[in-house]
Design an enzyme around this catalytic site. Structure first.
Site, PDB file in Angstrom:
ATOM      1  N   ILE A   1       0.821  -1.218   0.000  1.00  0.00           N
ATOM      2  CA  ILE A   1       0.000   0.000   0.000  1.00  0.00           C
ATOM      3  C   ILE A   1       0.854   1.267   0.000  1.00  0.00           C
ATOM      4  CG2 ILE A   1      -1.699   1.335   1.339  1.00  0.00           C
ATOM      5  CD1 ILE A   1      -2.761  -1.413   2.334  1.00  0.00           C
ATOM      6  N   CYS A   2       1.974   1.224   0.708  1.00  0.00           N
ATOM      7  CA  CYS A   2       2.806   2.420   0.877  1.00  0.00           C
ATOM      8  C   CYS A   2       3.204   3.100  -0.438  1.00  0.00           C
ATOM      9  CB  CYS A   2       4.027   2.100   1.723  1.00  0.00           C
ATOM     10  SG  CYS A   2       3.584   1.527   3.391  1.00  0.00           S
ATOM     11  N   PRO A   3       3.574   2.362  -1.488  1.00  0.00           N
ATOM     12  CA  PRO A   3       3.943   3.070  -2.718  1.00  0.00           C
ATOM     13  C   PRO A   3       2.793   3.858  -3.328  1.00  0.00           C
ATOM     14  CG  PRO A   3       4.011   0.681  -3.063  1.00  0.00           C
ATOM     15  CD  PRO A   3       3.783   0.922  -1.607  1.00  0.00           C
TER      16      PRO A   3
ATOM     17  N   GLU B   1       0.587   5.561  -1.692  1.00  0.00           N
ATOM     18  CA  GLU B   1       0.521   6.824  -0.957  1.00  0.00           C
ATOM     19  C   GLU B   1       1.700   7.730  -1.301  1.00  0.00           C
ATOM     20  OE1 GLU B   1      -1.688   5.585   3.131  1.00  0.00           O
ATOM     21  OE2 GLU B   1       0.454   5.170   3.020  1.00  0.00           O
ATOM     22  N   VAL B   2       2.899   7.164  -1.270  1.00  0.00           N
ATOM     23  CA  VAL B   2       4.105   7.943  -1.527  1.00  0.00           C
ATOM     24  C   VAL B   2       4.064   8.565  -2.922  1.00  0.00           C
ATOM     25  CG1 VAL B   2       6.618   7.754  -1.815  1.00  0.00           C
ATOM     26  CG2 VAL B   2       5.511   6.736   0.178  1.00  0.00           C
TER      27      VAL B   2
END
Length: 175
Positions: free
Chosen positions: A46-48, A50-51
């Site tokens: 998920i983090c990519p 958002e980033v």
């Protein structure tokens, strides 16, 4: 977790920005608002999303006099490799590899040994004016975060689902 009205912990940390290693210090940021978002890990699912979404919206945040900082407990070399894999990130990814910043903001999950997915907005005095956290498995909305920044910058009472250009009420008191 820190809440509105709490003073923001200061920091001076290594970061990855624009394909290089640098340092980022809260004391040296001059923008009206600072947005710090914590995420669990580089090279995750998920983090990519958002980033890269914050990176795509960076100009909108800059237009609102807001500095964006991403932070996780990964080291700066990991940030550099990951940012390159993502096509480049043009705001600082703070390397909080000991978790001291996440602990200072009250968002370090000891069980998972990672920062929670949390967002903080700081005013010019570097006091928290907005904080929110969500579960590891749900990504945050960059569009909603930008709406919150814009609402905060009006200095007025903004109702639910307020959008720029809509009516606001005058400030009656500070919350």
């Amino acid at each position: 977790m820190l809440k509105p009205g709490d003073p923001a912990p200061t920091f001076d940390l290594p970061c990855a920005i624009g394909g290089r290693i640098a340092r980022s210090s809260l004391a040296k940021i001059n923008s009206e608002l600072v947005l710090i978002f914590f995420y669990p890990r580089d090279f995750s699912f998920i983090c990519p999303t958002e980033v890269t979404s914050f990176n795509s919206a960076l100009n909108d945040f800059v237009a609102e006099e807001t500095t964006i900082l991403g932070a996780s407990i990964d080291n700066v070399d990991s940030h550099l490799r990951w940012a390159a894999e993502l096509g480049g990130i043009t705001y600082p990814l703070l390397a909080d590899d000991e978790g001291s910043l996440a602990r200072g903001y009250g968002v370090f999950d000891e069980k998972e040994n990672a920062a929670l997915r949390a967002t903080f907005i700081l005013d010019r005095k570097r006091t928290v004016v907005y904080s929110v956290s969500c579960p590891f498995n749900v990504g945050r909305s960059v569009v909603e975060t930008l709406r919150i920044v814009r609402a905060l910058r009006t200095g007025q009472l903004c109702p639910a689902d307020w959008t720029p250009g809509a009516e606001c009420g005058p400030i009656e008191r500070k919350f």
